[in-house]
Design a protein around this motif. Structure first.
Motif, mmCIF file in Angstrom:
data_model
loop_
_atom_site.group_PDB
_atom_site.id
_atom_site.type_symbol
_atom_site.label_atom_id
_atom_site.label_comp_id
_atom_site.label_asym_id
_atom_site.label_seq_id
_atom_site.Cartn_x
_atom_site.Cartn_y
_atom_site.Cartn_z
ATOM 1 N N SER A 73 4.990 -2.392 10.031
ATOM 2 C CA SER A 73 5.105 -2.279 8.583
ATOM 3 C C SER A 73 3.897 -2.903 7.899
ATOM 4 C CB SER A 73 6.404 -2.932 8.107
ATOM 5 O OG SER A 73 6.532 -4.223 8.646
ATOM 6 N N LEU A 74 3.813 -2.746 6.585
ATOM 7 C CA LEU A 74 2.604 -3.137 5.858
ATOM 8 C C LEU A 74 2.339 -4.637 5.907
ATOM 9 C CD1 LEU A 74 2.775 -0.790 2.742
ATOM 10 C CD2 LEU A 74 1.111 -0.725 4.603
ATOM 11 N N ASP A 75 3.374 -5.450 6.006
ATOM 12 C CA ASP A 75 3.124 -6.887 6.130
ATOM 13 C C ASP A 75 2.402 -7.186 7.443
ATOM 14 O OD1 ASP A 75 5.486 -6.112 7.484
ATOM 15 O OD2 ASP A 75 6.263 -8.151 7.467
ATOM 16 N N VAL A 76 2.823 -6.503 8.508
ATOM 17 C CA VAL A 76 2.164 -6.664 9.805
ATOM 18 C C VAL A 76 0.730 -6.155 9.751
ATOM 19 C CG1 VAL A 76 2.201 -5.940 12.226
ATOM 20 C CG2 VAL A 76 4.344 -6.549 11.066
ATOM 21 N N GLN A 77 0.538 -4.990 9.134
ATOM 22 C CA GLN A 77 -0.809 -4.405 9.090
ATOM 23 C C GLN A 77 -1.769 -5.285 8.288
ATOM 24 O OE1 GLN A 77 -1.362 -2.175 11.110
ATOM 25 N NE2 GLN A 77 0.439 -0.866 11.355
ATOM 26 N N GLY A 78 -1.295 -5.923 7.230
ATOM 27 C CA GLY A 78 -2.160 -6.836 6.479
ATOM 28 C C GLY A 78 -2.603 -8.010 7.322
ATOM 29 N N ALA A 103 -2.810 -0.810 0.650
ATOM 30 C CA ALA A 103 -1.859 -1.923 0.660
ATOM 31 C C ALA A 103 -2.196 -2.922 1.759
ATOM 32 C CB ALA A 103 -0.440 -1.393 0.847
ATOM 33 N N THR A 104 -2.626 -2.414 2.914
ATOM 34 C CA THR A 104 -2.995 -3.279 4.037
ATOM 35 C C THR A 104 -4.110 -4.233 3.656
ATOM 36 O OG1 THR A 104 -2.300 -1.667 5.702
ATOM 37 C CG2 THR A 104 -3.997 -3.258 6.356
ATOM 38 N N THR A 105 -5.179 -3.706 3.077
ATOM 39 C CA THR A 105 -6.332 -4.542 2.745
ATOM 40 C C THR A 105 -6.092 -5.389 1.501
ATOM 41 O OG1 THR A 105 -7.336 -2.653 1.577
ATOM 42 C CG2 THR A 105 -7.976 -3.009 3.881
ATOM 43 N N LEU A 106 -5.281 -4.895 0.572
ATOM 44 C CA LEU A 106 -4.915 -5.714 -0.581
ATOM 45 C C LEU A 106 -4.131 -6.944 -0.127
ATOM 46 C CD1 LEU A 106 -3.968 -2.891 -3.087
ATOM 47 C CD2 LEU A 106 -5.697 -4.667 -3.518
ATOM 48 N N ARG A 107 -3.210 -6.762 0.800
ATOM 49 C CA ARG A 107 -2.447 -7.900 1.308
ATOM 50 C C ARG A 107 -3.362 -8.879 2.041
ATOM 51 N NH1 ARG A 107 3.102 -7.702 1.366
ATOM 52 N NH2 ARG A 107 3.102 -9.167 3.112
ATOM 53 N N VAL A 125 -2.055 3.925 -1.292
ATOM 54 C CA VAL A 125 -0.733 3.371 -1.557
ATOM 55 C C VAL A 125 -0.953 1.920 -1.943
ATOM 56 C CG1 VAL A 125 1.467 2.703 -0.524
ATOM 57 C CG2 VAL A 125 0.428 4.902 0.062
ATOM 58 N N ALA A 126 -0.604 1.580 -3.176
ATOM 59 C CA ALA A 126 -0.854 0.215 -3.649
ATOM 60 C C ALA A 126 0.243 -0.294 -4.580
ATOM 61 C CB ALA A 126 -2.203 0.146 -4.373
ATOM 62 N N MET A 127 1.041 0.605 -5.136
ATOM 63 C CA MET A 127 2.028 0.197 -6.115
ATOM 64 C C MET A 127 3.254 1.113 -6.024
ATOM 65 S SD MET A 127 -0.176 1.510 -9.405
ATOM 66 C CE MET A 127 1.097 1.176 -10.601
ATOM 67 N N ARG A 128 4.360 0.605 -6.501
ATOM 68 C CA ARG A 128 5.608 1.371 -6.478
ATOM 69 C C ARG A 128 5.654 2.371 -7.634
ATOM 70 N NH1 ARG A 128 9.099 -3.680 -7.486
ATOM 71 N NH2 ARG A 128 7.215 -4.072 -8.678
ATOM 72 N N PRO A 129 6.460 3.448 -7.458
ATOM 73 C CA PRO A 129 7.155 3.871 -6.241
ATOM 74 C C PRO A 129 6.204 4.624 -5.320
ATOM 75 C CG PRO A 129 7.622 5.425 -7.983
ATOM 76 C CD PRO A 129 6.760 4.341 -8.599
ATOM 77 N N ARG A 200 8.771 -3.427 -0.858
ATOM 78 C CA ARG A 200 8.583 -4.849 -1.200
ATOM 79 C C ARG A 200 7.188 -5.329 -0.791
ATOM 80 N NH1 ARG A 200 11.745 -8.542 3.302
ATOM 81 N NH2 ARG A 200 11.492 -7.118 5.056
ATOM 82 N N TYR A 201 6.566 -4.651 0.183
ATOM 83 C CA TYR A 201 5.265 -5.104 0.669
ATOM 84 C C TYR A 201 4.140 -4.754 -0.300
ATOM 85 C CZ TYR A 201 7.926 -5.846 4.928
ATOM 86 O OH TYR A 201 8.867 -6.265 5.838
#
Length: 274
Positions: A73-78, A103-107, A125-129, A200-201
């Protein structure tokens, strides 16, 4: 100085296949879903003429490790992106991110303290939804999709990838994008990405976009069927210090649909002394 994966790097999420080419300032490419570092192969040679270019397949993608118990998931990828910068000993590289690579690099930047020299966000992909109706549906019924016969699974993957493209890509490029998801490990990893997706990520970092610590360029394919242009404009409003540029007639994969135009935009931003 072309795309290749000739390095295996151990990370907290499994073994990662990586590559490097060129001489010059450091530049890192971050791919998204359901792609791999191959998605950059048409612009790597030109970039490698001026930069030391680094790339890798995210855990669960491409030629990197895919295992049944793996979290991707994106938390892991960050976290893994931060680990890859540390592995390469990069302190403030240029970073170019696409799709979930955003999202990965932003995190990595906003939560893990990674510094970037300059930063490009392309159809990210950076913001919801985020996520289509199909994306949500598969995430709720992963077990049913895991049971699909191989030829039906191939059709699902091919249709899903075709749905991202507005301007057409080379048949060989399309085949190589599809191929990593067709074996047993790839099939399971493909559907695992849907199951582990969680907004949430991105929610965690959205309030922090004003804290980005470098020059930013946002580039968007105007005809993106997955993440509409208005989403790019909304992202720009949250990062007002960024430049914003669009590519007419281009969908979600600008680096394969219009590589020459992408390179022109990148060169303009990266050569700007301001």
């Amino acid at each position: 100085m072309s795309w290749k994966l000739d390095e295996i790097v151990p990370t907290s999420a499994g073994r990662v296949a990586a590559g490097r080419a060129g001489i010059g300032p450091d530049l890192v490419l971050a791919h998204g879903w359901p792609w791999s570092s191959f998605s950059w192969h048409r612009i790597i040679p030109a970039l490698a003429g001026h930069y030391r270019v680094h790339w890798y397949d995210m855990p669960g993608y491409g030629r990197s490790e895919k295992s049944a118990t793996q979290r991707t998931s994106l938390d892991v990828q960050g976290q893994v992106f931060a680990e890859m910068l540390a592995h390469w000993r990069l302190e403030s590289p240029v970073v170019i991110a696409h799709d979930f690579g955003g999202a990965t690099t932003l995190r990595a930047h906003l939560l893990h303290g990674c510094d970037y020299g300059r930063y490009v966000l392309m159809n990210v992909v950076a913001m919801r939804p985020w996520g289509s109706e199909f994306f949500d549906h598969v995430g709720r019924h992963v077990d049913a999709f895991l049971g699909l016969p191989p030829h039906i699974h191939r059709a699902v993957v091919e249709a899903y990838i075709k749905g991202a493209i507005a301007n057409g890509i080379e048949p060989g490029d399309f085949k190589t994008l599809v191929e990593p998801w067709l074996g047993e490990a790839g099939r399971q990893s493909f559907y695992r990405q849907f199951a582990q997706a969680d907004e949430r990520y991105t929610a965690e970092v959205e309030p922090m976009f004003g804290d980005i610590r470098c020059s930013v360029a946002i580039i968007w394919g105007e005809d993106d069927p997955w993440i509409p242009l208005e989403r790019g404009r909304a992202l720009h409003r949250l990062i007002p210090q960024a430049s914003f540029d669009t590519l007419a007639g281009v969908g979600h994969l600008p680096q394969l649909e219009a590589p020459d135009r992408v390179l022109a935009r990148l060169n303009a931003f990266l050569s700007d002394k301001g």
